[in-house]
Every structure is written in structure tokens, then in C-alpha cells.
Design a protein around this motif. Structure first.
Motif, mmCIF file in Angstrom:
data_model
loop_
_atom_site.group_PDB
_atom_site.id
_atom_site.type_symbol
_atom_site.label_atom_id
_atom_site.label_comp_id
_atom_site.label_asym_id
_atom_site.label_seq_id
_atom_site.Cartn_x
_atom_site.Cartn_y
_atom_site.Cartn_z
ATOM 1 N N GLU A 165 0.826 -1.205 0.000
ATOM 2 C CA GLU A 165 0.000 0.000 0.000
ATOM 3 C C GLU A 165 0.858 1.252 0.000
ATOM 4 O OE1 GLU A 165 -2.974 2.655 0.079
ATOM 5 O OE2 GLU A 165 -3.113 0.523 -0.316
ATOM 6 N N ALA A 166 0.526 2.186 -0.889
ATOM 7 C CA ALA A 166 1.263 3.451 -0.945
ATOM 8 C C ALA A 166 0.912 4.305 0.268
ATOM 9 C CB ALA A 166 0.918 4.196 -2.231
ATOM 10 N N GLU A 167 1.922 4.901 0.847
ATOM 11 C CA GLU A 167 1.733 5.805 1.981
ATOM 12 C C GLU A 167 2.245 7.173 1.597
ATOM 13 O OE1 GLU A 167 3.429 4.550 5.679
ATOM 14 O OE2 GLU A 167 3.050 2.462 5.240
ATOM 15 N N PHE A 168 1.743 8.183 2.260
ATOM 16 C CA PHE A 168 2.330 9.502 2.123
ATOM 17 C C PHE A 168 3.539 9.521 3.049
ATOM 18 C CE2 PHE A 168 -0.697 11.285 -0.540
ATOM 19 C CZ PHE A 168 -1.974 10.962 -0.115
ATOM 20 N N SER A 169 4.715 9.475 2.484
ATOM 21 C CA SER A 169 5.919 9.389 3.309
ATOM 22 C C SER A 169 6.137 10.654 4.128
ATOM 23 C CB SER A 169 7.137 9.112 2.430
ATOM 24 O OG SER A 169 7.288 10.131 1.482
ATOM 25 N N PHE A 170 5.571 11.772 3.671
ATOM 26 C CA PHE A 170 5.775 13.027 4.383
ATOM 27 C C PHE A 170 4.804 13.175 5.549
ATOM 28 C CE2 PHE A 170 3.086 13.686 0.694
ATOM 29 C CZ PHE A 170 1.955 14.240 1.253
ATOM 30 N N ALA A 171 3.856 12.272 5.691
ATOM 31 C CA ALA A 171 2.888 12.369 6.784
ATOM 32 C C ALA A 171 3.541 11.922 8.089
ATOM 33 C CB ALA A 171 1.666 11.509 6.490
ATOM 34 N N SER A 172 3.397 12.744 9.106
ATOM 35 C CA SER A 172 3.956 12.404 10.409
ATOM 36 C C SER A 172 3.087 11.354 11.081
ATOM 37 C CB SER A 172 4.023 13.649 11.289
ATOM 38 O OG SER A 172 2.715 14.058 11.658
ATOM 39 N N MET A 173 3.608 10.773 12.121
ATOM 40 C CA MET A 173 2.834 9.781 12.877
ATOM 41 C C MET A 173 1.559 10.418 13.428
ATOM 42 S SD MET A 173 4.230 6.927 12.461
ATOM 43 C CE MET A 173 3.342 5.928 13.632
ATOM 44 N N ASN A 174 1.641 11.673 13.840
ATOM 45 C CA ASN A 174 0.477 12.367 14.362
ATOM 46 C C ASN A 174 -0.587 12.525 13.276
ATOM 47 O OD1 ASN A 174 -0.907 13.639 16.501
ATOM 48 N ND2 ASN A 174 -0.365 15.635 15.661
ATOM 49 N N GLU A 175 -0.167 12.909 12.056
ATOM 50 C CA GLU A 175 -1.107 13.054 10.945
ATOM 51 C C GLU A 175 -1.786 11.721 10.630
ATOM 52 O OE1 GLU A 175 0.280 16.109 7.674
ATOM 53 O OE2 GLU A 175 1.966 14.886 8.362
ATOM 54 N N LYS A 176 -1.018 10.660 10.670
ATOM 55 C CA LYS A 176 -1.575 9.336 10.389
ATOM 56 C C LYS A 176 -2.574 8.937 11.459
ATOM 57 C CE LYS A 176 2.635 7.950 8.017
ATOM 58 N NZ LYS A 176 3.851 7.134 8.111
ATOM 59 N N ALA A 177 -2.235 9.206 12.712
ATOM 60 C CA ALA A 177 -3.147 8.876 13.816
ATOM 61 C C ALA A 177 -4.425 9.712 13.724
ATOM 62 C CB ALA A 177 -2.451 9.113 15.155
ATOM 63 N N GLU A 178 -4.286 10.977 13.372
ATOM 64 C CA GLU A 178 -5.463 11.836 13.228
ATOM 65 C C GLU A 178 -6.337 11.371 12.069
ATOM 66 O OE1 GLU A 178 -3.800 15.742 12.907
ATOM 67 O OE2 GLU A 178 -3.318 15.833 15.056
ATOM 68 N N PHE A 179 -5.705 10.959 10.973
ATOM 69 C CA PHE A 179 -6.469 10.408 9.856
ATOM 70 C C PHE A 179 -7.250 9.175 10.315
ATOM 71 C CE2 PHE A 179 -6.745 6.994 6.753
ATOM 72 C CZ PHE A 179 -7.644 7.565 5.856
ATOM 73 N N ALA A 180 -6.583 8.295 11.052
ATOM 74 C CA ALA A 180 -7.232 7.073 11.534
ATOM 75 C C ALA A 180 -8.466 7.410 12.369
ATOM 76 C CB ALA A 180 -6.254 6.223 12.337
ATOM 77 N N GLU A 181 -8.349 8.412 13.221
ATOM 78 C CA GLU A 181 -9.499 8.806 14.052
ATOM 79 C C GLU A 181 -10.637 9.345 13.193
ATOM 80 O OE1 GLU A 181 -9.877 8.017 17.256
ATOM 81 O OE2 GLU A 181 -7.963 7.005 16.920
ATOM 82 N N ARG A 182 -10.315 10.134 12.179
ATOM 83 C CA ARG A 182 -11.359 10.654 11.286
ATOM 84 C C ARG A 182 -12.013 9.532 10.498
ATOM 85 N NH1 ARG A 182 -7.465 14.812 10.955
ATOM 86 N NH2 ARG A 182 -6.548 13.898 9.083
ATOM 87 N N LEU A 183 -11.214 8.561 10.060
ATOM 88 C CA LEU A 183 -11.754 7.419 9.325
ATOM 89 C C LEU A 183 -12.689 6.607 10.212
ATOM 90 C CD1 LEU A 183 -11.925 5.563 6.860
ATOM 91 C CD2 LEU A 183 -9.773 4.501 7.617
ATOM 92 N N LYS A 184 -12.277 6.341 11.435
ATOM 93 C CA LYS A 184 -13.128 5.594 12.375
ATOM 94 C C LYS A 184 -14.433 6.336 12.641
ATOM 95 C CE LYS A 184 -9.168 3.646 14.832
ATOM 96 N NZ LYS A 184 -8.389 3.707 16.085
ATOM 97 N N ALA A 185 -14.330 7.644 12.872
ATOM 98 C CA ALA A 185 -15.531 8.443 13.152
ATOM 99 C C ALA A 185 -16.471 8.444 11.945
ATOM 100 C CB ALA A 185 -15.131 9.872 13.520
ATOM 101 N N ALA A 186 -15.915 8.536 10.747
ATOM 102 C CA ALA A 186 -16.741 8.532 9.538
ATOM 103 C C ALA A 186 -17.427 7.188 9.350
ATOM 104 C CB ALA A 186 -15.891 8.877 8.315
ATOM 105 N N MET A 187 -16.711 6.103 9.637
ATOM 106 C CA MET A 187 -17.327 4.774 9.534
ATOM 107 C C MET A 187 -18.487 4.654 10.518
ATOM 108 S SD MET A 187 -14.113 2.152 8.968
ATOM 109 C CE MET A 187 -15.177 0.689 8.873
ATOM 110 N N GLN A 188 -18.256 5.071 11.754
ATOM 111 C CA GLN A 188 -19.316 5.007 12.765
ATOM 112 C C GLN A 188 -20.500 5.879 12.375
ATOM 113 O OE1 GLN A 188 -17.019 6.097 16.241
ATOM 114 N NE2 GLN A 188 -16.944 3.958 16.938
ATOM 115 N N ALA A 189 -20.232 7.089 11.913
ATOM 116 C CA ALA A 189 -21.304 8.003 11.529
ATOM 117 C C ALA A 189 -22.121 7.453 10.364
ATOM 118 C CB ALA A 189 -20.725 9.369 11.162
#
Length: 144
Positions: free
Chosen positions: A2-26
Motif C-alpha cells: 500500500e502506498a503511503e504519504f511518506s511526508f505524513a507524520s505519525m500524528n497526521e496518520k493517527a489523526e487520519f485514523a481517528e477521522r476514518l473511524k468516526a466517519a465509519m461510525q457516523a
């Protein structure tokens, strides 16, 4: 892999994960990799993503490529920018669009649209003229 954005920090990735989870739940989906894998792959026309790849998305270890973000956003009924960057990005885009659509800027917008409609060689000439005027104004602000 899977391609990743190499410039994304761990914090950005974690924040994305939270938004993805919230969107799935919503959207009424359980936040489970198997569900994400099934639902995503049923909508994506490219090569299927693996269970491991979607697990990495949900755990904040990677961010999907833009084409995959588009599919996720459409499926979950959110704006792609909000999913990738958060609500602040969508607000910023709307604010900038509002300025551009303001009637006070109609002539500039019309000029820019005409510029974009020109063939590439003519755009290059117009660009050089504009840059020359800008450089001249920087050097002698009294003439602007």
C-alpha cells in the motif's frame, strides 16, 4: 504494498485514523478492518487492498493514496479534504472560494479564466509580461 504519504507524520496518520473511524461510525458501519476491506474493495475499481493495508489505515500507521481517499470519502459521505486533513481544511477551502467568488473580484477571475483558455505558448508570454510588471513594481513601489 500500500502506498503511503511518506511526508505524513505519525500524528497526521493517527489523526487520519481517528477521522476514518468516526466517519465509519457516523455512516453506520462497525469499525473493523474486515468491514473496511470489504466495503472499500466493493467500490474501488483499482487493485484490491489487503486486510493488512486497511488495518494500517485504522491503526494510524499509513494514509491511503488520493484515489483511495476519494473512494473512502464518497462511500462514507464525507468530503475527501475533511477525511484527509480534518474539518479545518474544508473551512479554509470554503473561505478561500468565498473570496474568489466575491463580485469585487469578477474582473480578476474573468482575466484568469481567459488566461487559462489561451494556448500554452501564449500563456507563457502573458506570464512573462506579468512577472516583468511584478518585478518592476517590487523594485520601484512608487510606480505601482
Amino acid at each position: 504494498m500500500e502506498a503511503e504519504f511518506s511526508f505524513a507524520s505519525m500524528n497526521e496518520k493517527a489523526e487520519f485514523a481517528e477521522r476514518l473511524k468516526a466517519a465509519m461510525q457516523a455512516a453506520g458501519y462497525p469499525v473493523r478492518p474486515a468491514v473496511l476491506e470489504r466495503e472499500f474493495n466493493s467500490r474501488y475499481w483499482g487493485r484490491s487492498v489487503s486486510f493488512q493495508a486497511v488495518s494500517r489505515w485504522l491503526r494510524g500507521l499509513s494514509i491511503p493514496s488520493q484515489d483511495k481517499l476519494q473512494v473512502l470519502a464518497e462511500w462514507l459521505g464525507v468530503e475527501p479534504q475533511a477525511l484527509r486533513f480534518g474539518d479545518w481544511a474544508v473551512r479554509q477551502l470554503r473561505e478561500n472560494r468565498g473570496v474568489w467568488e466575491d463580485s469585487r473580484y469578477y474582473q480578476e477571475r474573468q482575466t484568469f479564466e481567459a488566461y487559462l483558455a489561451l494556448p500554452l505558448p501564449q500563456r507563457k508570454i502573458v506570464r512573462e509580461v506579468i512577472l516583468a510588471f511584478a518585478k518592476s513594481a517590487e523594485q520601484d513601489p512608487s510606480k505601482s
